[in-house]
Design an enzyme around this catalytic site. Structure first.
Site, PDB file in Angstrom:
ATOM      1  N   GLY A 250     -25.612  31.375  47.473  1.00 45.23           N
ATOM      2  CA  GLY A 250     -25.776  30.199  48.308  1.00 45.23           C
ATOM      3  C   GLY A 250     -26.575  29.103  47.626  1.00 45.23           C
ATOM      4  CG  ASP A 251     -30.373  30.085  46.466  1.00 44.99           C
ATOM      5  OD1 ASP A 251     -30.451  29.707  47.653  1.00 44.99           O
ATOM      6  OD2 ASP A 251     -30.883  31.139  46.047  1.00 44.99           O
TER       7      ASP A 251
END
Length: 310
Positions: A250-251
């Protein structure tokens, strides 16, 4: 310039243990020690893509010194506030048991350290991008995200926020450029279950009604959805590949989107870069490299779904 903030960074101790047994002495067969934390992950992928950035946040003790050493070896700029009291946390991640980890608490962040961070942030200039990502230590005020955005209102800074629950909802009034909930986090906000790409759109728009600009919703194996501030809806299924490590995916998506926007100021390109970076990290032992991201990007461009009209 792009800045990331990691309030509670960690040394991530990633281990593999064959035939793990409770109550017995187990030995690792492979191990890694990497700098961790959502903002640091974003900085790492931005650096891999050749996008200059500065990582901010707090470190403490000997583990904090090792964190700084490892971050500098990756190559991005660091301007962390170091405390002598306490130690930056160590997070243990068991690679053979997906999602199984033990996270440390982290140090007590002193008020004077928070003030130093605010002073650094007040030096940001018009056109800069500030990425706030992840949880905060218990010793910090719950209002820190909104305090930062409120202090920087009117400075012409582009805000990106990757957080959950009140940390996210309380900053919407300051009109962040991008927020990135996943479908489960988005559903939790509104008390619904969101399993399809189409289902997230009205709830992403509800966050826009509260002040968000662009809403990027990650959905793991279902792909992702982008609802832009100009009303377009982009959807994309997940690229095909073998999940190796979901940590940091997600990052990486945030980093890819920000990098893509910096390159072309085009939402579809930024969306595809975000999906490519998130998927490339999920398919790799480490965070995605430029070559891995570009390879997936080329496949996505061949299978692009046209913007949807909702």
């Amino acid at each position: 310039m792009i800045y990331t903030v990691t309030f509670n960074p960690s040394l991530d101790y990633i281990v593999s243990v064959k035939d793990f047994q409770m109550g017995k002495t187990n030995r690792t067969c492979a191990e890694q020690m990497l700098p961790g934390g959502k903002g640091i992950n974003v900085s790492t992928v931005l650096q891999n893509l050749g996008i200059e950035n500065v990582a901010l946040g707090f470190t403490a003790g000997f583990t904090g010194e090792e964190l700084l050493r490892k971050m500098k070896s990756i190559g991005f700029h660091c301007d962390f506030i170091h405390q002598n009291d306490g130690c930056s946390r160590i997070n243990i991640k068991m690679k053979d048991f997906d999602g199984t980890e033990i996270n440390g608490q982290g140090p007590i962040i002193q008020p004077e350290a928070i003030q130093k961070l605010m002073e650094k942030l007040m030096q940001l200039k018009e056109g800069d991008t500030l990425i706030l990502a992840g949880s905060i230590p218990n010793s910090m005020p719950d209002s820190i995200y909104q305090d930062i955005l409120a202090s920087l209102q009117g400075h012409g800074i582009r805000f990106v926020v990757d957080a959950t629950k009140s940390l996210l909802l309380n900053v919407l009034q300051y009109h962040p450029f991008l927020i990135k909930p996943n479908n489960h986090e988005l559903g939790e906000i509104f008390g619904v279950t969101l399993d399809s790409r189409e289902s997230v759109v009205p709830y992403a728009r509800k966050l826009q009604d509260q002040g968000a600009g662009n809403v990027l919703v990650s959905m793991a194996g279902e792909g992702a959805v982008l609802v832009t501030e100009n009303g377009e809806v982009h959807m994309q299924p997940a690229p095909k590949g073998t999940l190796v490590n979901a940590v940091g995916a997600g990052d990486s998506m945030v980093a890819g989107f920000v990098a893509g926007w910096a390159q072309k100021q085009d939402y579809l390109h930024a969306f595809h870069m975000g999906i490519s970076a998130g998927s490339a990290s999920a398919f790799s032992d480490l965070l995605a490299t430029r070559a891995e991201i570009e390879a997936i990007y080329r496949t996505i461009r061949k299978n692009t779904i046209s913007p949807k009209d909702f």
